[in-house]
Design a protein around this motif. Structure first.
Motif, PDB file in Angstrom:
ATOM      1  N   ARG A   1       0.831  -1.211   0.000  1.00 28.89           N
ATOM      2  CA  ARG A   1       0.000   0.000   0.000  1.00 28.89           C
ATOM      3  C   ARG A   1       0.867   1.263   0.000  1.00 28.89           C
ATOM      4  NH1 ARG A   1      -5.270  -0.938   0.374  1.00 28.89           N
ATOM      5  NH2 ARG A   1      -6.000  -2.949   1.226  1.00 28.89           N
ATOM      6  N   GLU A   2       2.027   1.209   0.659  1.00 31.24           N
ATOM      7  CA  GLU A   2       2.948   2.345   0.606  1.00 31.24           C
ATOM      8  C   GLU A   2       3.422   2.571  -0.830  1.00 31.24           C
ATOM      9  OE1 GLU A   2       7.358   3.711   2.288  1.00 31.24           O
ATOM     10  OE2 GLU A   2       6.318   2.008   3.228  1.00 31.24           O
ATOM     11  N   ALA A   3       3.736   1.474  -1.517  1.00 30.21           N
ATOM     12  CA  ALA A   3       4.142   1.588  -2.919  1.00 30.21           C
ATOM     13  C   ALA A   3       3.006   2.142  -3.766  1.00 30.21           C
ATOM     14  CB  ALA A   3       4.582   0.226  -3.442  1.00 30.21           C
ATOM     15  N   LEU A   4       1.787   1.666  -3.497  1.00 24.95           N
ATOM     16  CA  LEU A   4       0.627   2.132  -4.250  1.00 24.95           C
ATOM     17  C   LEU A   4       0.441   3.636  -4.096  1.00 24.95           C
ATOM     18  CD1 LEU A   4      -1.811   1.126  -5.943  1.00 24.95           C
ATOM     19  CD2 LEU A   4      -3.084   0.951  -3.807  1.00 24.95           C
TER      20      LEU A   4
ATOM     21  N   LYS B   1      -6.087   8.009 -12.888  1.00 25.83           N
ATOM     22  CA  LYS B   1      -5.025   8.579 -13.727  1.00 25.83           C
ATOM     23  C   LYS B   1      -4.083   7.519 -14.292  1.00 25.83           C
ATOM     24  CE  LYS B   1      -4.920  13.145 -11.534  1.00 25.83           C
ATOM     25  NZ  LYS B   1      -4.084  14.140 -10.805  1.00 25.83           N
ATOM     26  N   MET B   2      -4.147   6.313 -13.758  1.00 28.36           N
ATOM     27  CA  MET B   2      -3.256   5.258 -14.235  1.00 28.36           C
ATOM     28  C   MET B   2      -3.575   4.920 -15.685  1.00 28.36           C
ATOM     29  SD  MET B   2      -2.581   1.401 -12.773  1.00 28.36           S
ATOM     30  CE  MET B   2      -4.255   0.879 -13.087  1.00 28.36           C
TER      31      MET B   2
ATOM     32  N   PHE C   1       6.007  -3.341 -20.438  1.00 27.78           N
ATOM     33  CA  PHE C   1       5.596  -4.334 -19.460  1.00 27.78           C
ATOM     34  C   PHE C   1       6.389  -4.202 -18.161  1.00 27.78           C
ATOM     35  CE2 PHE C   1       3.078  -5.494 -22.664  1.00 27.78           C
ATOM     36  CZ  PHE C   1       3.562  -6.347 -23.652  1.00 27.78           C
ATOM     37  N   ASP C   2       6.790  -3.002 -17.790  1.00 26.05           N
ATOM     38  CA  ASP C   2       7.611  -2.817 -16.598  1.00 26.05           C
ATOM     39  C   ASP C   2       7.066  -1.653 -15.790  1.00 26.05           C
ATOM     40  OD1 ASP C   2       9.661  -3.554 -14.947  1.00 26.05           O
ATOM     41  OD2 ASP C   2      11.171  -2.329 -15.931  1.00 26.05           O
ATOM     42  N   ASP C   3       5.760  -1.657 -15.603  1.00 29.04           N
ATOM     43  CA  ASP C   3       5.079  -0.543 -14.947  1.00 29.04           C
ATOM     44  C   ASP C   3       4.795  -0.914 -13.491  1.00 29.04           C
ATOM     45  OD1 ASP C   3       3.326   1.383 -14.012  1.00 29.04           O
ATOM     46  OD2 ASP C   3       2.275   1.587 -15.922  1.00 29.04           O
ATOM     47  N   PRO C   4       5.404  -0.225 -12.530  1.00 27.76           N
ATOM     48  CA  PRO C   4       5.172  -0.578 -11.131  1.00 27.76           C
ATOM     49  C   PRO C   4       3.737  -0.340 -10.679  1.00 27.76           C
ATOM     50  CG  PRO C   4       6.390   1.475 -11.275  1.00 27.76           C
ATOM     51  CD  PRO C   4       6.341   0.907 -12.664  1.00 27.76           C
ATOM     52  N   ASN C   5       3.004   0.544 -11.370  1.00 26.18           N
ATOM     53  CA  ASN C   5       1.597   0.727 -11.033  1.00 26.18           C
ATOM     54  C   ASN C   5       0.822  -0.584 -11.209  1.00 26.18           C
ATOM     55  OD1 ASN C   5       1.186   3.683 -10.477  1.00 26.18           O
ATOM     56  ND2 ASN C   5       2.181   3.822 -12.464  1.00 26.18           N
ATOM     57  N   VAL C   6       1.220  -1.356 -12.223  1.00 25.31           N
ATOM     58  CA  VAL C   6       0.590  -2.650 -12.460  1.00 25.31           C
ATOM     59  C   VAL C   6       1.039  -3.657 -11.412  1.00 25.31           C
ATOM     60  CG1 VAL C   6       0.328  -4.543 -14.097  1.00 25.31           C
ATOM     61  CG2 VAL C   6       0.447  -2.192 -14.924  1.00 25.31           C
TER      62      VAL C   6
ATOM     63  N   LEU D   1      -7.252  -3.694 -13.318  1.00 28.09           N
ATOM     64  CA  LEU D   1      -6.061  -3.968 -14.109  1.00 28.09           C
ATOM     65  C   LEU D   1      -6.428  -4.517 -15.477  1.00 28.09           C
ATOM     66  CD1 LEU D   1      -3.676  -5.505 -11.424  1.00 28.09           C
ATOM     67  CD2 LEU D   1      -3.442  -3.295 -12.564  1.00 28.09           C
ATOM     68  N   LEU D   2      -7.365  -5.452 -15.519  1.00 30.24           N
ATOM     69  CA  LEU D   2      -7.764  -6.013 -16.799  1.00 30.24           C
ATOM     70  C   LEU D   2      -8.410  -4.953 -17.688  1.00 30.24           C
ATOM     71  CD1 LEU D   2      -8.045  -8.446 -18.642  1.00 30.24           C
ATOM     72  CD2 LEU D   2     -10.217  -8.977 -17.508  1.00 30.24           C
ATOM     73  N   ALA D   3      -9.272  -4.120 -17.103  1.00 33.41           N
ATOM     74  CA  ALA D   3      -9.931  -3.071 -17.889  1.00 33.41           C
ATOM     75  C   ALA D   3      -8.917  -2.083 -18.447  1.00 33.41           C
ATOM     76  CB  ALA D   3     -10.967  -2.345 -17.029  1.00 33.41           C
ATOM     77  N   LYS D   4      -7.920  -1.716 -17.646  1.00 34.89           N
ATOM     78  CA  LYS D   4      -6.902  -0.772 -18.107  1.00 34.89           C
ATOM     79  C   LYS D   4      -6.054  -1.379 -19.221  1.00 34.89           C
ATOM     80  CE  LYS D   4      -7.420   2.832 -15.268  1.00 34.89           C
ATOM     81  NZ  LYS D   4      -7.538   4.243 -15.712  1.00 34.89           N
ATOM     82  N   ILE D   5      -5.715  -2.648 -19.073  1.00 36.37           N
ATOM     83  CA  ILE D   5      -4.918  -3.324 -20.103  1.00 36.37           C
ATOM     84  C   ILE D   5      -5.710  -3.413 -21.402  1.00 36.37           C
ATOM     85  CG2 ILE D   5      -3.923  -5.554 -20.762  1.00 36.37           C
ATOM     86  CD1 ILE D   5      -3.150  -5.885 -17.776  1.00 36.37           C
ATOM     87  N   GLU D   6      -6.961  -3.827 -21.292  1.00 35.96           N
ATOM     88  CA  GLU D   6      -7.781  -3.970 -22.498  1.00 35.96           C
ATOM     89  C   GLU D   6      -8.133  -2.614 -23.103  1.00 35.96           C
ATOM     90  OE1 GLU D   6      -9.953  -8.242 -21.684  1.00 35.96           O
ATOM     91  OE2 GLU D   6     -11.110  -6.396 -21.357  1.00 35.96           O
TER      92      GLU D   6
END
Length: 658
Positions: A481-484, A492-493, A499-504, A530-535
């Motif tokens: 959660r600290e990382a998040l 905004k994400m 394929f190296d996005d720490p938000n993911v 995550l799936l919605a953002k990827i798609e």
């Protein structure tokens, strides 16, 4: 194959999964009776026939009658005065909203109205003579596209008929070109609409590939798209036939057609074909220009790595012989080939390549140069993949020692070394050492002022790994959660194609930790986001690893909650992996094994038997057995996985029998 087919039949009975949060509903039109729609279609088609030959006066009353039948009464009445453009603008907005919502039936109705509006304007310009410009009538093309995607091919064929029958070939050519461009767009960037590309292409080919066809270039584009679709589906013979039809007579094969030869195992024939294309003698030793062209062909090899490996195995020795080390072509070829070996479970073959590249980089630029350190990371990964964890740790520590010496934790090499040391310690069961190492590292990173947020997130995730291994799940969750909090907010994400996005990774890790603590319902919104953002990013391959991993994770989450929609999603993944990669592939195992485990964890041992059988059958196939006389650590790791698969099968069978 029989087991997989049986599994799909059993599992597809579950309800379909809603993969995305629903888009806002588009504006709807009043219900229209089928006979009224049919009459309006007939009138609009007749009007198109008149406009194509220049009989505007005959077309105008037909369009007006069609609008009166199919359009909103208030809007149609307003079309008689000066506010008509406001009506058209609203129709365009509604059409766009329906497209964004992927409601193709509604989209087609709004597109029907915008097409009729433009045809009405063209028909009422009686001062003009001759056939109308295609720009005045091309909304019909767009509407026809929507009808096909909505499954209304019969109506689409009826609207296409006047253009195919027109005396002026420009109308058919324009229609075919428009359909081909849309097919290319849906196939390349269509995201979740890509499954509809096959229907669109088949419709367009049937319409325009005919005797005396007048749009040969568009037809070739359609066959090119069909070749891509069939290749992805694993139908290499069908793809080859399509690519041949896509080629203009007398021209050499395109890269996609050449790449298919390698995908079909015809490596020598593919090499000779490339040599012929570049003007070399087929069968001669590879020249630099043939090698360069092969690298271009490798970019078209599509799903799977076998074809790409076959190409780079031929090219890399040529570059070694002809190029100096500091030539990027040589370095890239060696690095790509080595990484492919690692990805395909053969890291022992990657190691000598990377060791050679590292030695050359150290000699050319120095052992602490960025060029050398990059190869240290890659070499460490290859050694780690062979389960030689202590050796891999030493390589990672070489970089970490430089980070400590210069008090610099900003570079990618530093954070990859930090994560690598953590992994290798945990892999050997040295949890206390991993906790001590990550605690010290996190303290240093937090004190450093020049580490950007994204890299800080990766460090926190490595610390979370160590905490999870120690059983401190709540503390691991706190680090996630600290990382998040350091990254982008949900709204905004924007997940990029990289394929190296720490938000993911941060959200995926948080969801995983919640699931481990029995809070799968709390993790579900994260998995869906995550799936919605990827798609939502059409640049991300629909059947690529990024999306399929997100689908597997969501399927696991839903299955853990006992939701049958998770079974449907897993079944779809098994079908796709079997079709594209084969029934004994690592990609299939990536689905079947977590599926079985999720079912076991959710208390459905009987259902777990089917995916457990698939996993066991794949693990014991020839693809996952080696020559005992040449066994190495990688083979031992595969043997352990076969044992795990057998245990999974036994566990599922035992629990199901109780």
């Amino acid at each position: 194959m029989r087991i997989t087919v049986l599994a799909i039949g059993l599992l597809l009975a579950a309800p379909a999964l809603a993969q995305d949060a629903p888009a806002p509903s588009p504006a709807q039109l009043p219900a229209l009776q089928p006979d009224a729609q049919a009459r309006a279609d007939t009138l609009l088609i007749q009007a198109a026939e008149h406009l194509i030959v220049g009989r505007r006066a005959d077309a105008a009353p037909l369009v007006r009658e069609a609008l009166a039948l199919a359009g909103p009464a208030d809007d149609v009445a307003k079309l008689q005065d000066q506010t008509q453009f406001d009506v058209y603008s609203r129709w365009l907005d509604a059409r766009t909203a329906a497209m964004k919502a992927r409601d193709f039936a509604t989209f087609a109705r709004w597109a029907w109205l915008t097409a009729a509006y433009r045809m009405k304007g063209a028909a009422e310009r009686t001062s003009e003579t001759g056939p109308v410009a295609t720009d005045d009538i091309d909304d019909i093309f767009f509407m026809t596209y929507g009808l096909v995607l909505a499954g209304e091919e019969a109506r689409a064929r009826a609207f296409l008929a006047p253009f195919v029958a027109a005396a002026y070939p420009a109308f058919e050519t324009a229609f075919a070109k428009d359909m081909a461009q849309r097919a290319v767009s849906v196939q390349n960037w269509g995201g979740q609409d890509k499954p509809r590309a096959a229907r669109l292409v088949a419709f367009a080919i049937a319409a325009f590939d005919r005797p005396a066809a007048r749009a040969p270039d568009a037809v070739r584009d359609l066959y090119r798209v069909q070749g891509q679709i069939l290749r992805t589906a694993g139908d290499f013979a069908g793809a080859r036939a399509a690519f041949v039809k896509a080629r203009k007579p007398g021209t050499p094969p395109a890269d996609a057609e050449l790449a298919l030869m390698f995908a079909m195992g015809e490596v020598d024939a593919g090499i000779r074909a490339v040599q012929q294309v570049v003007g070399d003698t087929p069968g001669a030793p590879l020249s630099r220009r043939a090698a360069d062209r092969l690298i271009e062909v490798a970019g078209q090899t599509g799903s799977g790595n076998a074809a790409t490996i076959a190409i780079y195995e031929r090219v890399y020795p040529v570059y070694l012989r002809l190029l100096k080390f500091d030539d990027l072509a040589l370095q890239n070829a060696g690095s790509v080939l080595a990484n492919l070996y690692v990805e395909t479970g053969d890291p022992a073959r990657a190691e000598p390549i990377l060791a050679s590249l590292l030695a050359s980089a150290e000699k050319r630029w120095g052992p602490e140069s960025n060029g050398a350190l990059g190869y240290v990371i890659e070499l460490a990964g290859a050694v780690e993949a062979q389960n030689r964890m202590a050796e891999a740790e030493l390589l990672y520590r070489r970089i970490w020692a430089l980070s400590l010496r210069y008090d610099n934790f900003e570079g990618d090499d530093s954070r990859e070394a930090f994560a690598g040391i953590t992994r290798t310690l945990l892999a050997r069961g040295l949890v206390a050492d991993a906790l001590a190492f990550t605690a010290d590292g996190i303290a240093r990173v937090r004190a450093a002022k020049d580490v950007n947020e994204w890299r800080r997130m990766f460090y926190l995730l490595a610390r979370a790994d160590a905490l999870e291994a120690s059983g401190a799940l709540a503390e691991a969750e706190a680090h996630a959660r600290e990382a998040l909090a350091l990254g982008d907010s949900d709204d905004k994400m924007n997940i990029a194609a990289m394929f190296d996005d720490p938000n993911v990774f941060t959200r995926a890790r948080l969801a995983h930790l919640l699931e481990r603590q029995g809070r799968a319902a709390h993790a579900e919104p994260i998995r869906r986001l995550l799936l919605a953002k990827i798609e939502g990013n059409d640049m991300i391959p629909w059947e690529g690893e990024y999306r399929t991993e997100a689908l597997r994770a969501l399927a696991t989450n839903l299955t853990l909650q006992g939701k049958d929609e998770g079974i449907r999603l897993f079944a779809d993944r098994i079908a796709a992996a079997s079709r594209i990669y084969g029934t004994d592939s690592p990609q299939l195992l990536d689905v079947a094994e977590p599926f079985a485990r999720a079912l076991l964890r959710s208390g459905r041992a009987g259902a777990a038997l089917t995916p457990a059988r698939i996993a066991l059958a794949a693990r014991t196939s020839a693809r996952f057995t080696g020559d005992a006389a040449r066994a190495n650590l990688n083979d031992l790791a595969l043997a352990r996985k076969r044992t795990e698969a057998a245990r999974l099968m036994v566990e599922a069978a035992w629990k199901a029998s109780r």
